[in-house]
Design a protein around this motif. Sequence first.
Motif, PDB file in Angstrom:
ATOM      1  N   GLN A 125      79.342 -72.102 -28.804  1.00 40.47           N
ATOM      2  CA  GLN A 125      78.493 -72.946 -27.970  1.00 40.47           C
ATOM      3  C   GLN A 125      77.375 -72.150 -27.308  1.00 40.47           C
ATOM      4  N   LEU A 126      76.363 -72.878 -26.843  1.00 40.36           N
ATOM      5  CA  LEU A 126      75.264 -72.285 -26.100  1.00 40.36           C
ATOM      6  C   LEU A 126      75.614 -72.205 -24.617  1.00 40.36           C
ATOM      7  N   PRO A 127      74.944 -71.346 -23.879  1.00 33.26           N
ATOM      8  CA  PRO A 127      75.214 -71.260 -22.428  1.00 33.26           C
ATOM      9  C   PRO A 127      74.875 -72.565 -21.711  1.00 33.26           C
ATOM     10  N   LYS A 128      75.665 -72.836 -20.684  1.00 33.20           N
ATOM     11  CA  LYS A 128      75.373 -73.983 -19.835  1.00 33.20           C
ATOM     12  C   LYS A 128      74.295 -73.602 -18.819  1.00 33.20           C
TER      13      LYS A 128
ATOM     14  N   GLN B 147      74.755 -67.987 -29.456  1.00 33.92           N
ATOM     15  CA  GLN B 147      73.418 -67.527 -29.846  1.00 33.92           C
ATOM     16  C   GLN B 147      73.292 -66.018 -29.706  1.00 33.92           C
ATOM     17  N   ALA B 148      74.029 -65.409 -28.774  1.00 34.87           N
ATOM     18  CA  ALA B 148      73.965 -63.957 -28.588  1.00 34.87           C
ATOM     19  C   ALA B 148      74.693 -63.225 -29.716  1.00 34.87           C
ATOM     20  N   VAL B 149      75.821 -63.774 -30.153  1.00 35.51           N
ATOM     21  CA  VAL B 149      76.557 -63.164 -31.270  1.00 35.51           C
ATOM     22  C   VAL B 149      75.701 -63.179 -32.528  1.00 35.51           C
ATOM     23  N   VAL B 150      75.127 -64.340 -32.833  1.00 29.34           N
ATOM     24  CA  VAL B 150      74.278 -64.460 -34.021  1.00 29.34           C
ATOM     25  C   VAL B 150      73.052 -63.564 -33.901  1.00 29.34           C
ATOM     26  N   GLY B 151      72.433 -63.542 -32.730  1.00 28.80           N
ATOM     27  CA  GLY B 151      71.241 -62.716 -32.532  1.00 28.80           C
ATOM     28  C   GLY B 151      71.511 -61.238 -32.711  1.00 28.80           C
ATOM     29  N   SER B 152      72.647 -60.766 -32.205  1.00 27.35           N
ATOM     30  CA  SER B 152      72.991 -59.351 -32.369  1.00 27.35           C
ATOM     31  C   SER B 152      73.142 -58.991 -33.840  1.00 27.35           C
ATOM     32  N   PHE B 153      73.834 -59.835 -34.602  1.00 26.14           N
ATOM     33  CA  PHE B 153      74.013 -59.562 -36.028  1.00 26.14           C
ATOM     34  C   PHE B 153      72.682 -59.572 -36.768  1.00 26.14           C
ATOM     35  N   ILE B 154      71.800 -60.499 -36.426  1.00 29.58           N
ATOM     36  CA  ILE B 154      70.500 -60.577 -37.102  1.00 29.58           C
ATOM     37  C   ILE B 154      69.681 -59.323 -36.826  1.00 29.58           C
ATOM     38  N   MET B 155      69.560 -58.949 -35.569  1.00 27.78           N
ATOM     39  CA  MET B 155      68.704 -57.806 -35.228  1.00 27.78           C
ATOM     40  C   MET B 155      69.275 -56.485 -35.720  1.00 27.78           C
ATOM     41  N   VAL B 156      70.585 -56.304 -35.630  1.00 22.61           N
ATOM     42  CA  VAL B 156      71.186 -55.066 -36.126  1.00 22.61           C
ATOM     43  C   VAL B 156      71.056 -54.982 -37.642  1.00 22.61           C
ATOM     44  N   SER B 157      71.209 -56.116 -38.343  1.00 29.68           N
ATOM     45  CA  SER B 157      71.064 -56.116 -39.808  1.00 29.68           C
ATOM     46  C   SER B 157      69.646 -55.748 -40.227  1.00 29.68           C
ATOM     47  N   ILE B 158      68.655 -56.325 -39.544  1.00 29.83           N
ATOM     48  CA  ILE B 158      67.257 -55.993 -39.857  1.00 29.83           C
ATOM     49  C   ILE B 158      66.980 -54.525 -39.543  1.00 29.83           C
ATOM     50  N   ALA B 159      67.496 -54.049 -38.411  1.00 26.99           N
ATOM     51  CA  ALA B 159      67.295 -52.650 -38.037  1.00 26.99           C
ATOM     52  C   ALA B 159      67.914 -51.712 -39.075  1.00 26.99           C
ATOM     53  N   LEU B 160      69.104 -52.047 -39.554  1.00 31.45           N
ATOM     54  CA  LEU B 160      69.754 -51.207 -40.566  1.00 31.45           C
ATOM     55  C   LEU B 160      68.964 -51.218 -41.870  1.00 31.45           C
TER      56      LEU B 160
END
Length: 284
Positions: free
Chosen positions: A55-58, A69-82
């Motif tokens: 879920q998104l933050p209230k 959204q933070a979990v997904v965002g971390s994976f996206i940015m770390v994957s691009i960085a790698l």
Amino acid sequence: MKKLSSFECQRRIGSHIALGVCAVGAITVMTPVFLILGYLVYQGASSINLDLLTQLPKAPGELGGGIGQAVVGSFIMVSIALAIAAPIAISAGIYLAEFGKGKWADAVRFSADVMNGVPSILLGVAVWSLIVVPMKGFSAFAGSVALAILMLPVITRTTEEAVRTVPRALREGSLGLGATTARTIWSVVMPAAKGGITTGLILAVSRSFGEAAPLLFTAAGSRFWNFYIDRPMASLPVQIFEYAKSPYADWHRQAWAAALVLIIIVLGLNVIARLATKQQQGGH
């Protein structure tokens, strides 16, 4: 029973003392780590559930919500960085190990060591001035670049050390069979050093997952789903930071849970990478 000489007795006593000192040192170092992990589990385990992860933050002050959204965002940015850092850093590490002699190689090693010791917040400020300001806005791409810069020295130095451990006889055997230097590096040296290279990648990813300072200046954060790299994007470290400094008890609870989720993700990546490396080595 054979009687031991005084020299052998002293040697055995010294060996036992040295082992005891090492054991005490290991326990002393690991005890705070386990205490921190235990306290983190105590505070955050009860708050981890499906809603937290999806879920998104209230709105501020409301109970519930999540960090999806933070979990997904971390994976996206770390994957691009790698994807940005790995080819550059691995190539640099191979160059240093195979051909790295002279002033140019020394400069590359020195730069990698200096970058490895630079505070991450300074890298965030540098990327902010080079990318965020010209683009006139925070973005996931800027955050990925900052994380990639953090990854570069770690992967470079570990790749160099891993390639150096490959026996010289393997290279000579490949060259003796008529293979070119490039083919030898790709088909002989790289597979032999993949365990060390993988370790470097794991270390770099693990460090990047936990960095909040550079993302505060580059990716900022978001309370909504975002899959576009030209817009601000949430991440676990920034979310934990924002929740931890808030005045709301429910956000503090979610911050503990998010920190535990971050630890689980990093440990999980380490285990998966280790298992994959062992399977590949066993297959050969």
